[in-house]
Design an enzyme around this catalytic site. Structure first.
Site, PDB file in Angstrom:
ATOM      1  N   TYR A 139       0.952  -1.220  -0.225  1.00 57.61           N
ATOM      2  CA  TYR A 139       0.043   0.104  -0.176  1.00 57.61           C
ATOM      3  C   TYR A 139       0.840   1.318  -0.045  1.00 57.61           C
ATOM      4  O   TYR A 139       0.645   2.374  -0.858  1.00 57.61           O
ATOM      5  CB  TYR A 139      -1.080  -0.094   1.424  1.00 57.61           C
ATOM      6  CG  TYR A 139      -1.420   1.316   1.684  1.00 57.61           C
ATOM      7  CD1 TYR A 139      -2.508   1.720   0.917  1.00 57.61           C
ATOM      8  CD2 TYR A 139      -1.107   2.205   2.575  1.00 57.61           C
ATOM      9  CE1 TYR A 139      -3.275   3.068   0.958  1.00 57.61           C
ATOM     10  CE2 TYR A 139      -1.700   3.255   2.938  1.00 57.61           C
ATOM     11  CZ  TYR A 139      -2.840   3.824   2.136  1.00 57.61           C
ATOM     12  OH  TYR A 139      -3.285   5.043   2.545  1.00 57.61           O
ATOM     13  N   GLY A 140       1.690   1.300   0.876  1.00 60.15           N
ATOM     14  CA  GLY A 140       2.742   2.610   1.001  1.00 60.15           C
ATOM     15  C   GLY A 140       3.715   2.642  -0.357  1.00 60.15           C
ATOM     16  O   GLY A 140       3.683   3.781  -0.697  1.00 60.15           O
TER      17      GLY A 140
END
Ligand code: UGA
Length: 570
Positions: A139-140
């Protein structure tokens, strides 16, 4: 102004859209109502808003007449490894790509949601925007990709884009997969909450109203290409946050610990200097305030409820760090065992003395003197002169046994009168020979020092018996010589009988003096190996101390670890 808000049915997007509308702006919402969580909750969030159902990964925005785009649509959630990654790529990178294309083409400003997740395990705390991004979750990585994409469009096409790195936003409409929602749901329905890892991980929790203010300020005043942290002022560990919610709700949360989630960072703490100086924004809502009055805490909770000492919480803290308690127990037991081994090897020798009971010369009335007082034994046994003498006899140093001497009165044949006829003298020493020799030497010294009366008596009786014997011999000689008158003969025979009678009673008194009145060593001392401390007790006590210290360490662990990690970062 006329704004587009993407993700308008989502958590932050719907709060932003409501605030914009309330401030008199025209808002066009866009959302594709994915099923990441219950879409009916999104319908509820979007109620009253004009929201278009649109998949940004496939459809480009129409930005005609639009003053700015708030791009909040995303696939959120940092626990993003595995099969879901293509969704993150599509809903973050591909969707953002289309938004940026459209905005660049239309010359419209875009303020978009990035994430504190781009920092991963940040290189310093508080973390400024200059820290090297090193995300540890897929996600990051997609969020960092969106930032880079915007920068590329800025460089290549003059895009006016502002990126906001949100730090764990909470508040009304929070996503049901997020920490506070799950805790509140569990508190409400009495269910159990699964905490990932120890619960010592901490976050710069940001209240959604503050996040919305920062987002609108960025649209209105940020310079093109700006990048800001949007982080709350209060950092709290998950355990601290749970304690706070328990306190607010007056309820106790059932917690189970499961393994730490991959992609989950240990800590976030925002440095908001840049946004404060550029836009005058800073978080205004503390965690306790943010949780109490707004919709985040479920209705029915009574913040005024009387607070009780929550032993469950302490128990949970200890259970989360059970290995510290176990380690304390084991280390304590090992230390106790070592203590019981080291220096505990010692020998004890005990001699028993019969103190004797003196009587008057007639042998009928018992006397009391120093000999009959057990304190006399203590005084003699501890006398330095005696100790030196015994040490010389045993060819050892007085210091080898001086500290190990003890005496104990034993119940004797006249103990009912408050006296005792027997006393034990014990000597403890690390050396077997010293203990035996010293105990026997002291016993002999006590007997010697207390024997004066009896010895004198014995000597007198022996003298008396000697005299009587002589007298008997003389009388017998006179009787044998003959030539005595009948009267003299009778007188001599009477005298002989009286003397023999005396002799008999003196012998009886001599027997009493030697057997009853004279002190004597009853049993000599032989050294036995003893442990100075009971090994079992030492191990048990040390293990208990270790257990208690382990429990204290478990209770304090999170605070200390968080403090240390904060100090390291600051
Ligand atoms: C949150 C959002 O979910 C992300 O979308 C956002 O980008 C991110 O903040 C961010 O600031 O960058 P996170 O900090 O993980 O991510 O927030 P939560 O999902 O509320 O989790 C907070 C902590 O609670 C995490 O350490 C998580 O492991 C823990 N947690 C969460 C649990 O222990 N149990 C749960 O059931 C849920």
């Amino acid at each position: 102004m006329r704004y587009i808000v993407t993700g308008a049915a989502g958590f932050i997007g719907s709060n932003l859209a409501d605030t914009l509308v309330a401030s008199g702006h025209e808002v066009v919402g866009v959302d594709c109502f994915t099923d990441y969580y219950d879409p009916t909750a999104k319908e509820e969030n979007a109620r009253g808003l004009d929201v278009q159902r649109l998949d940004l990964a496939e459809t480009s925005l129409d930005l005609d007449g639009v003053d700015g785009v708030f791009h909040l649509a995303a696939q959120a959630g940092v626990r993003s490894f595995g099969d879901v990654f293509p969704l993150y790529v599509r809903r973050n990178l591909l969707a953002t790509h289309r938004v940026l294309e459209a905005a660049a083409a239309a010359g419209v400003r875009v303020v978009f949601a990035s994430s504190s997740s781009v920092y991963g395990e940040a290189e310093s705390y508080p973390t400024s925007e200059d820290a090297t991004p090193q995300p540890i979750s897929p996600y990051g990585i997609t969020k960092l990709g969106c930032e880079q994409l915007a920068r590329a469009y800025a460089v290549g096409f003059g895009l006016d884009a502002v990126a906001l790195r949100y730090f764990t936003v909470y508040g009304p409409r929070q996503r049901p997969d997020m920490f506070f929602r799950r805790v509140c749901d569990a508190l409400l329905d009495g269910g159990s909450f699964e905490i990932y890892g120890s619960g010592g991980q901490s976050r710069s929790f940001t209240e959604v109203g503050d996040a919305v203010d920062a987002t609108i300020s960025a649209m209105e005043r940020a310079p093109a290409g700006a990048l800001y942290n949007v982080g709350g002022g209060d950092e709290a560990s998950m355990l601290e946050a749970i304690a706070l919610l328990e306190q607010i709700s007056g309820r106790t949360l059932g917690v189970t610990h499961v393994g730490a989630a991959k992609g989950d960072v240990r800590r976030t703490k925002a440095d908001v200097t840049r946004i404060r100086e550029a836009l005058g924004w800073e978080p205004r809502t503390g965690l306790a305030d943010g949780l109490t009055p707004r919709g985040q805490v479920p209705a029915g909770f009574d913040p005024e409820a009387e607070q009780e000492v929550d032993f469950g919480r302490y128990w949970r803290l200890i259970a989360a760090r059970w290995w510290l308690v176990a380690a304390g127990l084991v280390i304590g037991a090992v230390i106790g065992y070592s203590i019981s081994l080291g220096g505990s090897q010692t020998f004890k020798a005990t001699a028993t003395i019969y103190l004797g009971q003196p009587y008057t010369a007639s042998g009928n009335v018992p006397l009391q003197n120093a000999q009959t007082n057990p304190s006399t034994v203590r005084a003699i046994a501890h006398s330095e002169a005696i100790i030196q003498r015994v040490a010389a006899e045993c060819k050892v140093k007085p210091a080898d046994f001086r500290g190990g001497i003890s005496t104990q009165a034993l119940a004797g044949n006249i103990a009912k009168n408050g006296q005792t006829a027997e006393v034990a003298i014990s000597v403890q020493s690390p050396k077997r020979r010293v203990a035996s020799c010293a105990a026997n030497g002291l016993a002999r010294a006590v007997v010697e020092k207390t024997s004066g009366f009896a010895n004198q008596k014995i000597a007198n009786f022996r003298k008396q018996i000697f005299i009587d014997e002589k007298q008997v011999a003389l009388i017998n000689q006179a009787l044998e010589r003959g030539g005595l008158s009948a009267t003299d003969q009778l007188l001599l025979q009477l005298r002989l009988a009286t003397t023999q009678q005396d002799q008999l009673s003196t012998s009886q008194l001599l027997l009493q003096a030697t057997q009853v009145e004279a002190p004597q060593v009853l049993t000599g001392a032989t050294a036995q190996k003893v442990t100075a401390r009971s090994r079992r007790n030492t191990v048990v006590v040390a293990a208990l101390i270790g257990l208690i210290l382990g429990a204290i360490a478990a209770l304090m662990w999170d605070g200390v670890a968080a403090g240390m990690s904060r100090r390291r970062g600051e």
